[in-house]
Motif scaffolding. Structure first.
Motif, PDB file in Angstrom:
ATOM      1  N   ALA A 153     -22.958  78.886  46.669  1.00 32.21           N
ATOM      2  CA  ALA A 153     -22.858  78.775  45.215  1.00 32.21           C
ATOM      3  C   ALA A 153     -21.557  79.415  44.733  1.00 32.21           C
ATOM      4  N   ALA A 154     -21.217  80.567  45.303  1.00 38.38           N
ATOM      5  CA  ALA A 154     -19.986  81.251  44.893  1.00 38.38           C
ATOM      6  C   ALA A 154     -18.758  80.417  45.239  1.00 38.38           C
ATOM      7  N   ARG A 155     -18.769  79.832  46.449  1.00 38.18           N
ATOM      8  CA  ARG A 155     -17.641  79.011  46.866  1.00 38.18           C
ATOM      9  C   ARG A 155     -17.545  77.763  45.989  1.00 38.18           C
ATOM     10  N   ALA A 156     -18.710  77.192  45.668  1.00 35.71           N
ATOM     11  CA  ALA A 156     -18.701  75.983  44.835  1.00 35.71           C
ATOM     12  C   ALA A 156     -18.184  76.287  43.431  1.00 35.71           C
ATOM     13  N   LEU A 157     -18.358  77.532  42.972  1.00 38.86           N
ATOM     14  CA  LEU A 157     -17.854  77.909  41.650  1.00 38.86           C
ATOM     15  C   LEU A 157     -16.356  78.182  41.677  1.00 38.86           C
ATOM     16  N   GLY A 158     -15.764  78.147  42.874  1.00 40.31           N
ATOM     17  CA  GLY A 158     -14.317  78.330  42.971  1.00 40.31           C
ATOM     18  C   GLY A 158     -13.893  79.733  43.370  1.00 40.31           C
ATOM     19  N   LEU A 159     -14.853  80.629  43.652  1.00 36.50           N
ATOM     20  CA  LEU A 159     -14.464  81.959  44.117  1.00 36.50           C
ATOM     21  C   LEU A 159     -13.840  81.849  45.507  1.00 36.50           C
TER      22      LEU A 159
ATOM     23  N   ARG B  85     -12.478  72.620  43.201  1.00 33.58           N
ATOM     24  CA  ARG B  85     -13.710  73.375  42.944  1.00 33.58           C
ATOM     25  C   ARG B  85     -13.809  73.836  41.501  1.00 33.58           C
ATOM     26  N   PHE B  92     -28.019  73.546  42.938  1.00 32.78           N
ATOM     27  CA  PHE B  92     -28.707  73.421  44.221  1.00 32.78           C
ATOM     28  C   PHE B  92     -30.225  73.360  44.033  1.00 32.78           C
ATOM     29  N   PHE B  98     -27.200  84.617  41.919  1.00 27.51           N
ATOM     30  CA  PHE B  98     -26.820  85.857  42.589  1.00 27.51           C
ATOM     31  C   PHE B  98     -27.862  86.915  42.239  1.00 27.51           C
ATOM     32  N   VAL B 114     -12.208  83.401  38.391  1.00 29.27           N
ATOM     33  CA  VAL B 114     -11.430  82.216  38.742  1.00 29.27           C
ATOM     34  C   VAL B 114     -10.535  81.761  37.582  1.00 29.27           C
TER      35      VAL B 114
END
Ligand SMILES: Nc1ncnc2c1ncn2[C@@H]1O[C@H](COP(=O)(O)OP(=O)(O)OP(=O)(O)O)[C@@H](O)[C@H]1O
Ligand SMILES: [Mg+2]
Lengths: 252, 252
Positions: A153-159, B85, B92, B98, B114
């Motif tokens: 989820a974090a990666r998908a948010l662009g983090l 992204r 999901f 989180f 971001v």
């Protein structure tokens, strides 16, 4: 314990203030004690401060080492993984006393004459490496406990991977690892006594010297034991409160 | 909202292949999606629906073929990945909030990290989004304190906080108790009319029929039908689609 659950922040402050008061104030009541404790009160206080300082320095460095090696064990880069496995295997498979003696006697031979390190530093380095190896396993387990879905989820948010690690993985894995890390820290209070072997004047060394001068081992070692108990209790209270404090996300 | 011929293409996938070991999960998938289009993706379990969705924001890297999002090619170039992204949000099945952060922090984290939005601005935006998904009074709670339906609505708000052009949904209601499905579908229905591009893998045939402009049927790693929901439900071209529909209807 209930009072820790209800007010973790105050318990933390209380344990810290209590520890500081104890370290800098214990000489006053101790000096009123009968011989041989009374006249050695300042030595006991100084020795306790060294013990706590050694524990805090080695303990913090040990957490950093544990995080790095714990990550290393999960690294996708095999040589780094092997290195971390080797480190943990080496440290956990040899006695702490030997590690302390090794850092004290062998490491200076690798260093130039001008760069000698103090006995205290040798003890701190050896203890940090030792507790770091035990921390590694706790941190690794903590990282594995963070749900992969949250990372996605974090990666998908662009983090970025680093932001994901710092904001999502590290805080949650530390929360999982904290009870075990706290345990290691409490053991470290006691393990630091082995530094007496390389003539660091910490609490055990003070006790040893005082009884050697007074020929009264029983009151001296009882006093030493009481001080250790107070120190370990302060540390466990502190970490238990920290655990509760960090537990917010799971509270219902 | 039916996509007009003049609408701009936002996602272009051409001959996308993906293997998991020796398993061929996507076998040359090609599809283009235009801005504002709402697409439902259906198909039997294991047919590659999730895998296709996850290649669109590179949670899975595709082996061969090209994917372009808003004109940017998705490849190993990290700059491209960052850019993509930011434009593509994902919701999901298992929410993936989180768990150590409050609802508010869940939503503000990505905009602050971001998009470098300042805290006050990010919080104002988060509160407005929470209001929009009907959870204005839950901002200071933690994910475990919310029901599944509420968590999924927070997850949608979290994705929207990045102002994505595209939102990917992977079975957003499959993990929910039946009585909570509608509150999430309601939010999605409202979103569908805002002009955001949506791709939703779903088992909610009623929703697909009512809200989607387009319906894609996956089977064994290929797109077997790419048509309107109306066409698919009344008059599917392939035997496999008929079998699938019969099974789904039987399930009701
Ligand atoms: N990470 C992975 N490693 C190995 N195989 C995988 C992986 N992810 C998916 N697969 C396999 O790829 C195939 C397609 O999976 P995918 O999740 O895309 O199916 P799906 O259409 O989303 O199914 P479902 O409706 O059950 O979610 C499945 O057979 C699955 O076992
Ligand atoms: Mg799936």
């Amino acid at each position: 314990m209930n009072w820790i659950r209800q007010n973790p922040a105050w318990v933390m402050v209380g344990a810290m203030v209590g520890l500081l008061l104890f370290l800098w104030g214990m000489a006053i009541p101790l000096s009123a004690a009968p011989a041989p404790i009374g006249q050695a009160a300042q030595q006991f206080a100084e020795g306790s401060r060294i013990t706590v300082l050694l524990t805090l320095i080695a303990g913090s460095a040990g957490v950093v080492i544990g995080v790095i090696a714990g990550l290393g064990k999960l690294s996708a880069f095999p040589p780094f993984r092997w290195l971390c496995d080797f480190y943990v295997w080496l440290i956990r498979g040899t006695p702490l006393l030997l590690q302390i003696l090794f850092v004290w006697l062998a490491v200076p031979q690798f260093l130039p004459e001008s760069m000698q390190i103090s006995d205290f530093s040798c003890a701190a380095i050896a203890l940090a490496l030792n507790v770091g190896a035990y921390n590694t396993e706790c941190v690794r387990a903590g990282i594995l406990a963070v749900p992969q879905g949250q990372v996605e989820a974090a990666r998908a948010l662009g983090l970025s991977p680093l932001q994901t690690f710092m904001d999502i993985v590290l805080p949650q894995s530390m929360r999982v690892a904290l009870p075990a890390l706290a345990n290691n820290l409490a053991s470290l209070v006691k393990d630091s006594s082995l530094a007496y072997a390389i003539s660091v004047v910490e609490l055990t060394m003070v006790g040893y010297r005082v009884q050697a001068e007074s020929y009264q081992p029983i009151p001296v070692f009882l006093t030493t034991a009481c001080i250790y108990l107070i120190l370990t209790t302060a540390f466990t209270t502190l970490t238990a409160a920290l655990e509760t404090q960090l537990d917010v996300g799971r509270k219902r | 909202m039916t996509a007009t011929a003049s609408a701009k293409t936002i996602i272009e996938a051409r001959e996308v292949h993906k293997h998991f070991g020796s398993f061929h999960a996507l076998k040359g998938v090609s599809a283009t999606f235009s801005e504002g289009q709402v697409t439902a993706i259906v198909g039997p379990s294991g047919s590659g629906k999730s895998t296709f969705l996850r290649t669109l924001n590179r949670l899975e890297a595709h082996d061969t073929g090209t994917i372009r999002i808003d004109g940017i090619e998705l490849n190993d170039d990290l700059k491209h990945l960052d850019a993509i992204r930011r434009e593509v949000g994902m919701v999901f099945q298992s929410f993936n909030l989180f768990s150590h952060l409050s609802i508010l922090r869940n939503i503000t984290l990505a905009p602050m990290r971001v998009r470098k939005m300042d805290k006050a601005q990010a919080e104002a935006k988060a509160l407005a989004l929470l209001e929009r998904v009907g959870l204005g009074n839950q901002a200071l709670k933690y994910p475990v304190q919310l029901s599944g339906g509420q968590q999924q609505r927070v997850a949608i708000a979290r994705a929207l906080a990045m102002d994505p052009k595209v939102l990917l949904f992977d079975e957003p209601t499959s993990a929910l108790d039946p009585e909570m499905v509608n509150e999430v579908l309601g939010v999605m229905r409202e979103l569908a009319h805002t002009g955001i591009t949506m791709l939703a893998v779903t088992h909610e045939m009623g929703f697909a029929r009512e809200v989607a402009d387009r319906l894609i049927f996956f089977d064994h790693g290929v797109i077997l039908e790419d048509t309107t929901p109306e066409n698919f439900f009344t008059n599917p071209d392939h035997e496999r689609a008929k079998t699938f529909l019969a099974q789904v209807r039987h399930g009701f």
